[in-house]
Design a protein around this motif. Sequence first.
Motif, PDB file in Angstrom:
ATOM      1  N   GLY A  60       0.483  -0.621   0.160  1.00 49.74           N
ATOM      2  CA  GLY A  60      -0.307  -0.126  -0.166  1.00 49.74           C
ATOM      3  C   GLY A  60       0.841   1.146  -0.132  1.00 49.74           C
ATOM      4  N   LEU A  61       2.300   0.945  -0.327  1.00 48.29           N
ATOM      5  CA  LEU A  61       2.962   2.471  -0.424  1.00 48.29           C
ATOM      6  C   LEU A  61       2.385   3.577  -1.590  1.00 48.29           C
ATOM      7  N   THR A  62       1.788   3.275  -2.795  1.00 46.66           N
ATOM      8  CA  THR A  62       1.154   4.185  -2.933  1.00 46.66           C
ATOM      9  C   THR A  62      -0.298   4.979  -2.669  1.00 46.66           C
ATOM     10  N   GLU A  63      -1.156   3.749  -1.930  1.00 47.53           N
ATOM     11  CA  GLU A  63      -1.935   4.258  -0.993  1.00 47.53           C
ATOM     12  C   GLU A  63      -1.248   5.248  -0.149  1.00 47.53           C
ATOM     13  N   GLN A  64      -0.795   5.214   0.813  1.00 47.24           N
ATOM     14  CA  GLN A  64       0.385   6.142   1.778  1.00 47.24           C
ATOM     15  C   GLN A  64       0.770   7.436   1.263  1.00 47.24           C
ATOM     16  N   GLY A  65       0.892   7.416  -0.318  1.00 46.26           N
ATOM     17  CA  GLY A  65       1.038   8.653  -0.683  1.00 46.26           C
ATOM     18  C   GLY A  65       2.775   8.839  -1.677  1.00 46.26           C
ATOM     19  N   GLN A  66       3.319   7.291  -0.962  1.00 44.78           N
ATOM     20  CA  GLN A  66       4.772   7.778  -1.786  1.00 44.78           C
ATOM     21  C   GLN A  66       4.073   7.005  -3.118  1.00 44.78           C
ATOM     22  N   SER A  67       5.111   7.664  -4.472  1.00 42.39           N
ATOM     23  CA  SER A  67       4.910   7.277  -5.765  1.00 42.39           C
ATOM     24  C   SER A  67       5.951   6.646  -6.157  1.00 42.39           C
ATOM     25  N   LEU A  68       6.200   5.998  -7.199  1.00 48.55           N
ATOM     26  CA  LEU A  68       6.769   4.345  -8.073  1.00 48.55           C
ATOM     27  C   LEU A  68       7.784   5.892  -9.325  1.00 48.55           C
ATOM     28  N   ALA A  69       8.865   4.920  -9.583  1.00 48.05           N
ATOM     29  CA  ALA A  69       9.618   5.724 -10.704  1.00 48.05           C
ATOM     30  C   ALA A  69       9.742   4.682 -11.278  1.00 48.05           C
ATOM     31  N   ALA A  70      10.147   3.550 -12.335  1.00 53.43           N
ATOM     32  CA  ALA A  70      10.597   2.724 -13.031  1.00 53.43           C
ATOM     33  C   ALA A  70      11.290   3.368 -14.173  1.00 53.43           C
ATOM     34  N   LEU A  71      12.750   3.429 -13.056  1.00 53.08           N
ATOM     35  CA  LEU A  71      13.384   4.210 -14.084  1.00 53.08           C
ATOM     36  C   LEU A  71      13.648   3.656 -15.410  1.00 53.08           C
ATOM     37  N   ILE A  72      13.357   2.191 -15.706  1.00 50.29           N
ATOM     38  CA  ILE A  72      13.549   1.303 -17.083  1.00 50.29           C
ATOM     39  C   ILE A  72      12.128   0.227 -17.224  1.00 50.29           C
ATOM     40  N   PHE A  73      10.881   0.766 -17.651  1.00 51.33           N
ATOM     41  CA  PHE A  73       9.990  -0.053 -17.913  1.00 51.33           C
ATOM     42  C   PHE A  73       9.913  -0.600 -19.311  1.00 51.33           C
ATOM     43  N   PHE A  74       8.853  -1.848 -19.591  1.00 49.48           N
ATOM     44  CA  PHE A  74       8.940  -2.183 -20.484  1.00 49.48           C
ATOM     45  C   PHE A  74       7.363  -2.982 -20.599  1.00 49.48           C
ATOM     46  N   LEU A  75       6.928  -2.807 -22.167  1.00 51.85           N
ATOM     47  CA  LEU A  75       5.405  -3.452 -22.686  1.00 51.85           C
ATOM     48  C   LEU A  75       4.980  -4.416 -21.486  1.00 51.85           C
ATOM     49  N   GLN A  76       5.917  -5.082 -21.507  1.00 51.24           N
ATOM     50  CA  GLN A  76       5.948  -6.730 -21.611  1.00 51.24           C
ATOM     51  C   GLN A  76       5.602  -6.297 -19.509  1.00 51.24           C
ATOM     52  N   ASP A  77       6.178  -5.413 -18.783  1.00 53.94           N
ATOM     53  CA  ASP A  77       6.129  -4.876 -17.604  1.00 53.94           C
ATOM     54  C   ASP A  77       4.880  -5.131 -16.896  1.00 53.94           C
ATOM     55  N   VAL A  78       4.399  -3.962 -18.207  1.00 51.30           N
ATOM     56  CA  VAL A  78       3.066  -3.168 -18.348  1.00 51.30           C
ATOM     57  C   VAL A  78       1.605  -5.084 -18.290  1.00 51.30           C
ATOM     58  N   HIS A  79       2.074  -5.505 -19.121  1.00 48.18           N
ATOM     59  CA  HIS A  79       1.326  -6.480 -19.305  1.00 48.18           C
ATOM     60  C   HIS A  79       1.207  -7.682 -18.604  1.00 48.18           C
ATOM     61  N   SER A  80       2.252  -7.875 -18.024  1.00 43.85           N
ATOM     62  CA  SER A  80       2.129  -8.600 -16.528  1.00 43.85           C
ATOM     63  C   SER A  80       1.531  -8.533 -15.206  1.00 43.85           C
ATOM     64  N   LEU A  81       1.753  -6.954 -15.269  1.00 41.20           N
ATOM     65  CA  LEU A  81       1.137  -6.149 -14.148  1.00 41.20           C
ATOM     66  C   LEU A  81       0.176  -6.514 -14.009  1.00 41.20           C
ATOM     67  N   GLY A  82      -0.458  -5.676 -15.297  1.00 39.68           N
ATOM     68  CA  GLY A  82      -2.034  -4.759 -15.546  1.00 39.68           C
ATOM     69  C   GLY A  82      -1.756  -3.421 -15.255  1.00 39.68           C
ATOM     70  N   LEU A  83      -3.069  -2.736 -16.614  1.00 41.20           N
ATOM     71  CA  LEU A  83      -2.573  -1.151 -16.245  1.00 41.20           C
ATOM     72  C   LEU A  83      -3.235  -0.699 -15.132  1.00 41.20           C
ATOM     73  N   LYS A  84      -4.847  -1.209 -14.182  1.00 39.69           N
ATOM     74  CA  LYS A  84      -4.494  -1.058 -12.720  1.00 39.69           C
ATOM     75  C   LYS A  84      -3.101  -0.317 -12.195  1.00 39.69           C
ATOM     76  N   ALA A  85      -2.573  -1.729 -11.639  1.00 36.68           N
ATOM     77  CA  ALA A  85      -1.507  -1.484 -10.859  1.00 36.68           C
ATOM     78  C   ALA A  85      -0.152  -0.044 -11.476  1.00 36.68           C
ATOM     79  N   THR A  86      -0.284  -0.044 -13.309  1.00 43.90           N
ATOM     80  CA  THR A  86       1.149   0.578 -13.295  1.00 43.90           C
ATOM     81  C   THR A  86       0.334   1.811 -13.921  1.00 43.90           C
ATOM     82  N   GLN A  87      -0.834   2.073 -14.558  1.00 41.34           N
ATOM     83  CA  GLN A  87      -1.235   3.834 -14.678  1.00 41.34           C
ATOM     84  C   GLN A  87      -0.615   4.543 -14.632  1.00 41.34           C
ATOM     85  N   GLY A  88      -0.268   6.034 -15.225  1.00 40.28           N
ATOM     86  CA  GLY A  88       0.219   7.091 -14.885  1.00 40.28           C
ATOM     87  C   GLY A  88       1.716   7.076 -14.841  1.00 40.28           C
ATOM     88  N   THR A  89       2.451   5.926 -14.886  1.00 39.91           N
ATOM     89  CA  THR A  89       4.363   5.454 -14.493  1.00 39.91           C
ATOM     90  C   THR A  89       4.937   6.251 -16.052  1.00 39.91           C
TER      91      THR A  89
END
Length: 402
Positions: free
Chosen positions: A242-271
């Motif tokens: 729940g880190l993002t719910e508590q106010g922290q943001s995640l910045a994936a410095l290298i992120f791939f299409l396949q990562d989004v496909h695996s995690l889903g848009l709900k978890a990665t939207q806005g990244t």
Amino acid sequence: MKTTLLAGALLALTGLGTAQAQVSDDVVKIGVLTDMAGVTADITGKGSVVAAELAVKEFGGTVLGKPIQIIAADHQHKADLGTTIARQWFDIDKVDAIVDVPNSAVALAIQSLAREKKKIVMYSGAGTTALTNEQCSPYGFHWTYDTYAVSHGTAAAVVKAGGSSWFMLASDYAFGHQLQKDATDVVEANGGKVVGSVRHPLNNADFSSFLLRAQSSGAKVIGIANAGNDTINAIKQAGEFGLTEQGQSLAALIFFLQDVHSLGLKATQGTYLTTASYWDRDEASRAWSKLFMERTGMMPSMLHAGVYGSVLHYLKAIREAGTDDPDKVAAAMKAMPINDAFTKGATIRGDGRVLREMYLARVKKPADSKGPWDYFEIVRTIAPEETVWPLSESKCPAVAKP
């Protein structure tokens, strides 16, 4: 007499042309040294082999009248194993060039061997800037991205959006170290501050202790400086904490299409992320990606696109040089613009770094996606001068300081 002299002259010219168009061992052999089952298998692996094969097919299957052969091997993210494979390829199997090479430690080991053997290597999967900096080679080409490029594209955007304090979570090998350093430099250069950091083993399953440290740091942003399954696991477990719910943001410095496909848009939207290519950019990229999808069941990562582009450019350079001699081919590669389904008018700098446009992208909201693999919104195009370090800072002996 005149007829005899003319015939002799024509024969000499024909012989000269034949001598100039030379292919060693009567075959151009390209080795895809990749990760078939490890942490980066989805973004490289079998997809990289298919990408290389599609490049050969597009080129026509032969060069200078000789066949082109693609072979592949798994380095298992071990520098010693990667070097052993490369040495056998060069010395016994007569491989002319190596492509892909995810994992910076493996890439640096291969760079040293290839420099000694005078063999061309085109790195799509490796990220360390050392490949075209202090450990550059006249036969080494850094094709798709490096840690400087992705950190400058993504970290700068996040800091400017208000993410002023960072905690870095990095993988504990050459790639992660360099990505952490480059991102830290960008954050601080843009007025932000890195308040803490921690490094984790490659192919790590449990990030709980690392994420707890990030949480307790109070940083606004947790910078994820790793790749592949490590990125997926870190982001997934951060959501569970729940880190993002508590106010922290995640910045994936290298992120791939396949990562989004695996995690889903709900978890990665806005990244935010920086990418060298995207399958849905234009008609050419969509057409090539459809062929890739038919072979692999997925759209290409930027690393797959890089393998395809590097193999195609290498074959064009052999044709231009009239030989597969590595010195002449390397010179032709640097003299020719790069044009393929994903890249238009890119060039190669004297240190082997490909100067290409990159893209700042943002992961779409679920409601904005039209279907599977429609995941990225391109925010802006990033000019090459924004994503490569200036030559004045280079330690590569092959380039002159301005």
